[in-house]
Design a protein around this motif. Sequence first.
Motif, PDB file in Angstrom:
ATOM      1  N   UNK A 175       0.834  -1.200   0.000  1.00  0.00           N
ATOM      2  CA  UNK A 175       0.000   0.000   0.000  1.00  0.00           C
ATOM      3  C   UNK A 175       0.873   1.256   0.000  1.00  0.00           C
ATOM      4  N   UNK A 176       1.933   1.237   0.777  1.00  0.00           N
ATOM      5  CA  UNK A 176       2.865   2.364   0.846  1.00  0.00           C
ATOM      6  C   UNK A 176       3.542   2.568  -0.514  1.00  0.00           C
ATOM      7  N   UNK A 177       3.947   1.464  -1.132  1.00  0.00           N
ATOM      8  CA  UNK A 177       4.599   1.528  -2.438  1.00  0.00           C
ATOM      9  C   UNK A 177       3.648   2.070  -3.505  1.00  0.00           C
ATOM     10  N   UNK A 178       2.390   1.674  -3.414  1.00  0.00           N
ATOM     11  CA  UNK A 178       1.372   2.119  -4.370  1.00  0.00           C
ATOM     12  C   UNK A 178       1.287   3.646  -4.419  1.00  0.00           C
ATOM     13  N   UNK A 179       1.454   4.279  -3.262  1.00  0.00           N
ATOM     14  CA  UNK A 179       1.356   5.734  -3.187  1.00  0.00           C
ATOM     15  C   UNK A 179       2.729   6.417  -3.220  1.00  0.00           C
ATOM     16  N   UNK A 180       3.755   5.630  -3.594  1.00  0.00           N
ATOM     17  CA  UNK A 180       5.117   6.170  -3.737  1.00  0.00           C
ATOM     18  C   UNK A 180       5.622   6.865  -2.465  1.00  0.00           C
ATOM     19  N   UNK A 181       5.388   6.208  -1.335  1.00  0.00           N
ATOM     20  CA  UNK A 181       5.777   6.800  -0.055  1.00  0.00           C
ATOM     21  C   UNK A 181       6.799   5.951   0.706  1.00  0.00           C
ATOM     22  N   UNK A 182       7.455   5.038   0.003  1.00  0.00           N
ATOM     23  CA  UNK A 182       8.415   4.144   0.649  1.00  0.00           C
ATOM     24  C   UNK A 182       9.592   4.889   1.254  1.00  0.00           C
ATOM     25  N   UNK A 183       9.881   6.087   0.732  1.00  0.00           N
ATOM     26  CA  UNK A 183      10.994   6.868   1.270  1.00  0.00           C
ATOM     27  C   UNK A 183      10.604   7.650   2.518  1.00  0.00           C
ATOM     28  N   UNK A 184       9.300   7.693   2.813  1.00  0.00           N
ATOM     29  CA  UNK A 184       8.818   8.464   3.969  1.00  0.00           C
ATOM     30  C   UNK A 184       8.166   7.602   5.047  1.00  0.00           C
ATOM     31  N   UNK A 185       7.798   6.386   4.705  1.00  0.00           N
ATOM     32  CA  UNK A 185       7.154   5.501   5.687  1.00  0.00           C
ATOM     33  C   UNK A 185       7.967   4.214   5.829  1.00  0.00           C
ATOM     34  N   UNK A 186       8.483   3.998   7.023  1.00  0.00           N
ATOM     35  CA  UNK A 186       9.263   2.804   7.339  1.00  0.00           C
ATOM     36  C   UNK A 186       8.349   1.742   7.937  1.00  0.00           C
ATOM     37  N   UNK A 187       8.490   0.495   7.505  1.00  0.00           N
ATOM     38  CA  UNK A 187       7.711  -0.601   8.088  1.00  0.00           C
ATOM     39  C   UNK A 187       8.616  -1.414   9.014  1.00  0.00           C
ATOM     40  N   UNK A 188       8.070  -1.767  10.170  1.00  0.00           N
ATOM     41  CA  UNK A 188       8.852  -2.510  11.169  1.00  0.00           C
ATOM     42  C   UNK A 188       8.011  -3.658  11.725  1.00  0.00           C
ATOM     43  N   UNK A 189       8.574  -4.860  11.680  1.00  0.00           N
ATOM     44  CA  UNK A 189       7.930  -6.014  12.310  1.00  0.00           C
ATOM     45  C   UNK A 189       8.215  -5.913  13.797  1.00  0.00           C
ATOM     46  N   UNK A 190       7.181  -5.689  14.592  1.00  0.00           N
ATOM     47  CA  UNK A 190       7.404  -5.440  16.016  1.00  0.00           C
ATOM     48  C   UNK A 190       6.207  -5.851  16.861  1.00  0.00           C
TER      49      UNK A 190
END
Length: 222
Positions: free
Chosen positions: A59-74
Amino acid sequence: MNLDPRLSACAELVDKNSVVCDIGTDHGYLPVFLVQQGKSKKAVAGDIGKAPLESAKKHIKKYNLSDKIQTVLSDGLKDIEKNDITHIVIAGMGGETIIDILSSCNWARDCILVLQPMTKPEMLRMWLYENGYKINLEKAVSHEKFIYTVMKCSFSGNVKNINLFEAFTGGLDLKDENSKKYILKKAKSLKKSARGKLNSPLLVDKAKEDLKLSEELLDAIK
């Protein structure tokens, strides 16, 4: 992108120019919305499950926001570093789970908390005040047949024991229509629970306490 009323209410309580950490992010809708709208400069999307996190990444990639939103398994906040996070959002979890997450994080008190408990909000409110937090703003929001409460909290350092009425009403504006619906639902639930306890000698005192609280809540929204 549009959010449902519950997540919209959470988004409204996040301040401008924030760095938000969304715990239990699921599909990542909230951080995407906040960054997309320019409300958050960047975000961390955390989830305990690999599958939801993969969904969030897509979903983040779809909106081209991978450089602004970090995903963390936690698991809660355990594997997330504070860095420049200013806001923590925990929505869609039970009050007890939210308490466990906050209790396990030594830097949560340095952030603004936006909390949306699905169960036991009164227990969460008590814990917040007993642990030096305060509720700055709280609002009720309805979506379909459900009604939720969302609260914005910060650490004040002032420990306070609140009474049951305060635990059930929190920071709600009791003149607001959605707040009235929320309190009415709580009062009805207390009354129903109390009636079931009246037949048990061991629970009679608790039943009377619940009935009294129910009446106090109903009086407060007249």
